[in-house]
Design a protein around this motif. Structure first.
Motif, PDB file in Angstrom:
ATOM      1  N   LYS A  46       0.620  -1.208  -0.019  1.00 31.01           N
ATOM      2  CA  LYS A  46       0.281  -0.091  -0.092  1.00 31.01           C
ATOM      3  C   LYS A  46       0.673   1.188   0.140  1.00 31.01           C
ATOM      4  O   LYS A  46       1.625   1.476   0.796  1.00 31.01           O
ATOM      5  CB  LYS A  46      -0.720   0.051   1.376  1.00 31.01           C
ATOM      6  CG  LYS A  46      -1.682  -1.236   1.397  1.00 31.01           C
ATOM      7  CD  LYS A  46      -2.201  -1.372   2.466  1.00 31.01           C
ATOM      8  CE  LYS A  46      -3.366  -2.464   2.944  1.00 31.01           C
ATOM      9  NZ  LYS A  46      -4.588  -2.115   3.766  1.00 31.01           N
ATOM     10  N   VAL A  47       0.355   1.934  -0.386  1.00 29.51           N
ATOM     11  CA  VAL A  47       1.033   3.672  -0.688  1.00 29.51           C
ATOM     12  C   VAL A  47       1.390   3.877   0.959  1.00 29.51           C
ATOM     13  O   VAL A  47       2.984   4.016   0.837  1.00 29.51           O
ATOM     14  CB  VAL A  47      -0.076   4.203  -1.256  1.00 29.51           C
ATOM     15  CG1 VAL A  47       1.395   6.116  -1.068  1.00 29.51           C
ATOM     16  CG2 VAL A  47       0.267   4.684  -2.671  1.00 29.51           C
ATOM     17  N   SER A  48       1.057   3.817   2.002  1.00 31.00           N
ATOM     18  CA  SER A  48       0.592   3.725   3.209  1.00 31.00           C
ATOM     19  C   SER A  48       2.417   3.607   3.408  1.00 31.00           C
ATOM     20  O   SER A  48       3.669   3.806   4.618  1.00 31.00           O
ATOM     21  CB  SER A  48      -0.230   3.954   3.743  1.00 31.00           C
ATOM     22  OG  SER A  48      -0.267   2.877   4.265  1.00 31.00           O
ATOM     23  N   GLU A  49       2.367   1.939   3.606  1.00 30.84           N
ATOM     24  CA  GLU A  49       3.534   1.241   4.401  1.00 30.84           C
ATOM     25  C   GLU A  49       4.846   1.349   2.691  1.00 30.84           C
ATOM     26  O   GLU A  49       5.941   1.658   3.716  1.00 30.84           O
ATOM     27  CB  GLU A  49       3.189  -0.181   3.718  1.00 30.84           C
ATOM     28  CG  GLU A  49       2.318  -0.575   4.151  1.00 30.84           C
ATOM     29  CD  GLU A  49       1.980  -2.121   3.777  1.00 30.84           C
ATOM     30  OE1 GLU A  49       2.181  -2.855   2.654  1.00 30.84           O
ATOM     31  OE2 GLU A  49       0.348  -3.015   4.527  1.00 30.84           O
ATOM     32  N   ILE A  50       4.444   2.071   1.959  1.00 32.17           N
ATOM     33  CA  ILE A  50       5.681   2.031   0.735  1.00 32.17           C
ATOM     34  C   ILE A  50       6.382   3.736   1.508  1.00 32.17           C
ATOM     35  O   ILE A  50       7.650   3.788   1.179  1.00 32.17           O
ATOM     36  CB  ILE A  50       5.929   2.418  -0.530  1.00 32.17           C
ATOM     37  CG1 ILE A  50       5.107   1.760  -1.151  1.00 32.17           C
ATOM     38  CG2 ILE A  50       6.862   3.310  -1.383  1.00 32.17           C
ATOM     39  CD1 ILE A  50       4.605   1.431  -2.443  1.00 32.17           C
ATOM     40  N   GLU A  51       5.329   4.734   1.998  1.00 29.19           N
ATOM     41  CA  GLU A  51       5.840   6.125   2.891  1.00 29.19           C
ATOM     42  C   GLU A  51       6.188   5.791   3.859  1.00 29.19           C
ATOM     43  O   GLU A  51       7.284   6.256   3.652  1.00 29.19           O
ATOM     44  CB  GLU A  51       4.271   7.020   2.469  1.00 29.19           C
ATOM     45  CG  GLU A  51       3.511   7.626   1.427  1.00 29.19           C
ATOM     46  CD  GLU A  51       2.024   7.983   1.664  1.00 29.19           C
ATOM     47  OE1 GLU A  51       1.941   9.182   0.904  1.00 29.19           O
ATOM     48  OE2 GLU A  51       1.912   8.095   2.722  1.00 29.19           O
ATOM     49  N   ARG A  52       6.052   4.945   4.513  1.00 25.72           N
ATOM     50  CA  ARG A  52       6.823   4.828   6.194  1.00 25.72           C
ATOM     51  C   ARG A  52       8.400   4.080   5.592  1.00 25.72           C
ATOM     52  O   ARG A  52       9.184   4.388   6.334  1.00 25.72           O
ATOM     53  CB  ARG A  52       5.476   3.675   6.927  1.00 25.72           C
ATOM     54  CG  ARG A  52       6.400   2.988   8.068  1.00 25.72           C
ATOM     55  CD  ARG A  52       5.318   2.440   8.671  1.00 25.72           C
ATOM     56  NE  ARG A  52       5.178   0.822   8.460  1.00 25.72           N
ATOM     57  CZ  ARG A  52       3.899   0.776   7.785  1.00 25.72           C
ATOM     58  NH1 ARG A  52       3.021   1.429   7.990  1.00 25.72           N
ATOM     59  NH2 ARG A  52       3.490  -0.220   7.727  1.00 25.72           N
ATOM     60  N   HIS A  53       8.208   2.821   5.151  1.00 23.46           N
ATOM     61  CA  HIS A  53      10.179   3.072   3.935  1.00 23.46           C
ATOM     62  C   HIS A  53       9.933   4.213   3.779  1.00 23.46           C
ATOM     63  O   HIS A  53      11.559   3.689   4.090  1.00 23.46           O
ATOM     64  CB  HIS A  53       9.843   1.176   2.986  1.00 23.46           C
ATOM     65  CG  HIS A  53       8.960   0.325   3.274  1.00 23.46           C
ATOM     66  ND1 HIS A  53      10.208  -0.796   3.824  1.00 23.46           N
ATOM     67  CD2 HIS A  53       7.889  -0.314   3.215  1.00 23.46           C
ATOM     68  CE1 HIS A  53       9.561  -1.722   4.000  1.00 23.46           C
ATOM     69  NE2 HIS A  53       7.545  -1.431   3.930  1.00 23.46           N
ATOM     70  N   LEU A  54       9.880   4.881   3.390  1.00 22.92           N
ATOM     71  CA  LEU A  54      10.805   5.274   2.564  1.00 22.92           C
ATOM     72  C   LEU A  54      11.061   7.080   3.843  1.00 22.92           C
ATOM     73  O   LEU A  54      12.366   7.347   3.385  1.00 22.92           O
ATOM     74  CB  LEU A  54      10.320   6.833   1.331  1.00 22.92           C
ATOM     75  CG  LEU A  54      10.154   6.061   0.114  1.00 22.92           C
ATOM     76  CD1 LEU A  54       9.221   6.778  -0.691  1.00 22.92           C
ATOM     77  CD2 LEU A  54      10.632   5.188  -0.474  1.00 22.92           C
ATOM     78  N   ALA A  55      10.192   7.169   5.314  1.00 20.10           N
ATOM     79  CA  ALA A  55       9.908   8.202   5.520  1.00 20.10           C
ATOM     80  C   ALA A  55      11.254   7.636   6.403  1.00 20.10           C
ATOM     81  O   ALA A  55      12.957   8.605   7.177  1.00 20.10           O
ATOM     82  CB  ALA A  55       9.802   8.488   6.536  1.00 20.10           C
ATOM     83  N   ALA A  56      12.261   5.719   6.072  1.00 22.26           N
ATOM     84  CA  ALA A  56      12.960   5.758   7.470  1.00 22.26           C
ATOM     85  C   ALA A  56      13.928   5.671   7.059  1.00 22.26           C
ATOM     86  O   ALA A  56      14.930   5.400   7.181  1.00 22.26           O
ATOM     87  CB  ALA A  56      12.874   4.193   7.513  1.00 22.26           C
ATOM     88  N   LEU A  57      14.108   6.218   5.227  1.00 16.33           N
ATOM     89  CA  LEU A  57      15.950   5.517   5.006  1.00 16.33           C
ATOM     90  C   LEU A  57      16.022   7.356   5.114  1.00 16.33           C
ATOM     91  O   LEU A  57      17.263   7.770   4.658  1.00 16.33           O
ATOM     92  CB  LEU A  57      15.228   5.702   3.188  1.00 16.33           C
ATOM     93  CG  LEU A  57      15.228   4.156   3.088  1.00 16.33           C
ATOM     94  CD1 LEU A  57      14.499   4.023   1.877  1.00 16.33           C
ATOM     95  CD2 LEU A  57      16.724   3.392   3.634  1.00 16.33           C
TER      96      LEU A  57
END
Length: 60
Positions: A46-57
């Motif tokens: 989901k987009v929200s999960e992708i955003e969370r992955h990217l925010a962690a980077l």
């Protein structure tokens, strides 16, 4: 890639094998603005999960 679009920051997200193919093809301008790589296949996320992955980077 970045040289054609004036990008200031680039994050590459791809499975490990694809990253291995992409790395040697990156131009100097793209490597200079490359901020992170995520070796993962996020196509079915989901987009929200992708955003969370990217925010962690990226810092703050």
């Amino acid at each position: 890639m970045a040289e054609n679009h004036g990008s200031r920051h680039v994050i590459i997200v791809a499975p490990p094998r694809a990253l291995g193919v992409l790395r040697p093809l990156l131009g100097t301008s793209t490597r200079n603005v490359l901020k992170a790589e995520l070796t993962s296949d996020l196509v079915r996320h989901k987009v929200s999960e992708i955003e969370r992955h990217l925010a962690a980077l990226t810092p703050g």
